[in-house]
Design an enzyme around this catalytic site. Structure first.
Site, PDB file in Angstrom:
ATOM      1  N   TYR A 124       2.303   0.857  13.469  1.00 56.59           N
ATOM      2  CA  TYR A 124       3.053   1.793  12.654  1.00 56.59           C
ATOM      3  C   TYR A 124       2.599   3.231  12.785  1.00 56.59           C
ATOM      4  O   TYR A 124       1.405   3.517  12.791  1.00 56.59           O
ATOM      5  CB  TYR A 124       3.183   1.399  11.192  1.00 56.59           C
ATOM      6  N   HIS A 161       0.813  -1.221   0.000  1.00 58.33           N
ATOM      7  CA  HIS A 161       0.000   0.000   0.000  1.00 58.33           C
ATOM      8  C   HIS A 161       0.846   1.271   0.000  1.00 58.33           C
ATOM      9  O   HIS A 161       1.958   1.311   0.517  1.00 58.33           O
ATOM     10  CB  HIS A 161      -0.892   0.017   1.244  1.00 58.33           C
ATOM     11  N   ASP A 192      -6.086  -6.595  -2.121  1.00 61.78           N
ATOM     12  CA  ASP A 192      -4.629  -6.760  -2.243  1.00 61.78           C
ATOM     13  C   ASP A 192      -4.272  -7.825  -3.269  1.00 61.78           C
ATOM     14  O   ASP A 192      -3.231  -7.767  -3.910  1.00 61.78           O
ATOM     15  CB  ASP A 192      -4.042  -7.111  -0.878  1.00 61.78           C
ATOM     16  N   LYS A 241       6.245   6.014   6.839  1.00 63.51           N
ATOM     17  CA  LYS A 241       5.767   5.075   7.868  1.00 63.51           C
ATOM     18  C   LYS A 241       6.958   4.590   8.678  1.00 63.51           C
ATOM     19  O   LYS A 241       8.043   4.361   8.138  1.00 63.51           O
ATOM     20  CB  LYS A 241       5.094   3.854   7.221  1.00 63.51           C
TER      21      LYS A 241
HETATM   22  C1  T46 Z   1      -4.818   2.418   6.654  1.00 63.06           C
HETATM   23  C2  T46 Z   1      -6.111   2.799   7.324  1.00 63.06           C
HETATM   24  C3  T46 Z   1      -7.255   2.042   7.167  1.00 63.06           C
HETATM   25  N1  T46 Z   1      -8.403   2.433   7.806  1.00 63.06           N
HETATM   26  C4  T46 Z   1      -9.589   1.597   7.665  1.00 63.06           C
HETATM   27  C5  T46 Z   1      -9.990   1.295   6.231  1.00 63.06           C
HETATM   28  C6  T46 Z   1     -10.555  -0.088   6.322  1.00 63.06           C
HETATM   29  O1  T46 Z   1     -11.925  -0.020   6.674  1.00 63.06           O
HETATM   30  C7  T46 Z   1      -9.822  -0.731   7.475  1.00 63.06           C
HETATM   31  C8  T46 Z   1      -8.706  -1.628   7.020  1.00 63.06           C
HETATM   32  O2  T46 Z   1      -7.941  -0.859   6.106  1.00 63.06           O
HETATM   33  P1  T46 Z   1      -6.921  -1.604   5.177  1.00 63.06           P
HETATM   34  O3  T46 Z   1      -7.602  -2.815   4.587  1.00 63.06           O
HETATM   35  O4  T46 Z   1      -6.316  -0.593   4.239  1.00 63.06           O
HETATM   36  O5  T46 Z   1      -5.805  -2.077   6.211  1.00 63.06           O
HETATM   37  P2  T46 Z   1      -4.469  -2.825   5.831  1.00 63.06           P
HETATM   38  O6  T46 Z   1      -4.694  -3.746   4.686  1.00 63.06           O
HETATM   39  O7  T46 Z   1      -3.941  -3.363   7.107  1.00 63.06           O
HETATM   40  O8  T46 Z   1      -3.519  -1.682   5.282  1.00 63.06           O
HETATM   41  C9  T46 Z   1      -2.498  -1.153   6.068  1.00 63.06           C
HETATM   42  O9  T46 Z   1      -1.445  -2.059   6.047  1.00 63.06           O
HETATM   43  C10 T46 Z   1      -0.498  -1.882   5.008  1.00 63.06           C
HETATM   44  C11 T46 Z   1       0.568  -2.940   5.150  1.00 63.06           C
HETATM   45  C12 T46 Z   1       0.048  -0.510   5.018  1.00 63.06           C
HETATM   46  O10 T46 Z   1       1.247  -0.247   4.893  1.00 63.06           O
HETATM   47  C13 T46 Z   1      -0.915   0.562   5.068  1.00 63.06           C
HETATM   48  O11 T46 Z   1      -0.390   1.651   5.838  1.00 63.06           O
HETATM   49  C14 T46 Z   1      -2.254   0.261   5.574  1.00 63.06           C
HETATM   50  O12 T46 Z   1      -3.080   0.519   4.462  1.00 63.06           O
HETATM   51  O13 T46 Z   1      -9.278   0.347   8.249  1.00 63.06           O
HETATM   52  C15 T46 Z   1      -8.464   3.567   8.582  1.00 63.06           C
HETATM   53  O14 T46 Z   1      -9.527   3.891   9.145  1.00 63.06           O
HETATM   54  N2  T46 Z   1      -7.347   4.313   8.734  1.00 63.06           N
HETATM   55  C16 T46 Z   1      -6.162   3.981   8.136  1.00 63.06           C
HETATM   56  O15 T46 Z   1      -5.168   4.703   8.305  1.00 63.06           O
END
Ligand code: T46
Length: 175
Positions: A132, A62, A168, A72
């Site tokens: 993070y 991401h 992803d 980050k």
């Molecule tokens: C990143 C983020 C997400 N969200 C919400 C959006 C979704 O409803 C839920 C899960 O989000 P996401 O699927 O994007 O989470 P990850 O797949 O763990 O993504 C993260 O993990 C990868 C490895 C990264 O490096 C990114 O910083 C970050 O996107 O949390 C938020 O409310 N705030 C935030 O800052």
């Protein structure tokens, strides 16, 4: 705390240098003066945590686009993860290259990922937790990604993901 450069410009490993005694250990894991001296950001408006019960869960790769691009500072607070940064900065000597570092809750190490890089990880243990610091605020409209197995980067993961989200798994090939 020690900043250790990697082969990607600006991607740094943060080694904790723990001090042990009969009570256990103490480690400074972040130092704003050391970060400023190294030209790294010291403003971290948001902090995220993800908990991953299944071994070989893959989250990423991401990044946020445009003005929302974010640095980050990533650490594993439980278990171990293979943490990867991919350089998506066209002007960088490391463009399209990647670096992978094992982040280990017992080592207390961390990875600094500059803006313009994609970030992701593969968990190496059950119950892996990742914390993070984010150097920019979350902007869902700026959220983007590249695929973990995109041939443009050929990331050498220690294992294929046992669990990955549908978004992803389906990022388009990097253009
Ligand atoms: C990143 C983020 C997400 N969200 C919400 C959006 C979704 O409803 C839920 C899960 O989000 P996401 O699927 O994007 O989470 P990850 O797949 O763990 O993504 C993260 O993990 C990868 C490895 C990264 O490096 C990114 O910083 C970050 O996107 O949390 C938020 O409310 N705030 C935030 O800052």
């Amino acid at each position: 705390m020690k900043l250790v450069p990697t082969e990607l410009p600006g991607v740094m490993v943060v080694e904790a240098e723990p001090v042990g005694d009969e009570r256990g250990l103490f480690a400074r894991v972040y130092d704003a003066d050391a970060f400023a001296a190294a030209g790294l950001p010291t403003d971290w408006p948001q902090c995220n945590l993800s908990w991953n019960p299944v071994r070989h869960t893959l989250r990423g790769m991401h990044f946020q686009t445009g003005e929302a691009a974010e640095p980050k500072l990533v650490r594993c607070t439980r278990g171990r993860v293979f943490d990867v940064a991919v350089d998506l900065r066209p002007a960088s000597p490391g463009f399209r290259r990647w670096v992978g570092v094992e982040l280990d809750a017992d080592r207390r190490n961390a990875l600094y990922v500059p803006p313009g890089c994609a970030h992701g990880f593969l968990t190496l243990t059950q119950e892996a937790e990742v914390l993070y610091m984010m150097g920019a605020r979350y902007r869902p409209e700026a959220a983007s990604g590249v695929r973990w197995n995109d041939p443009a980067f050929a990331i050498a993961w220690p294992a294929a993901p046992a669990l990955i989200g549908p978004r992803d798994a389906s990022w388009p090939d990097f253009g």
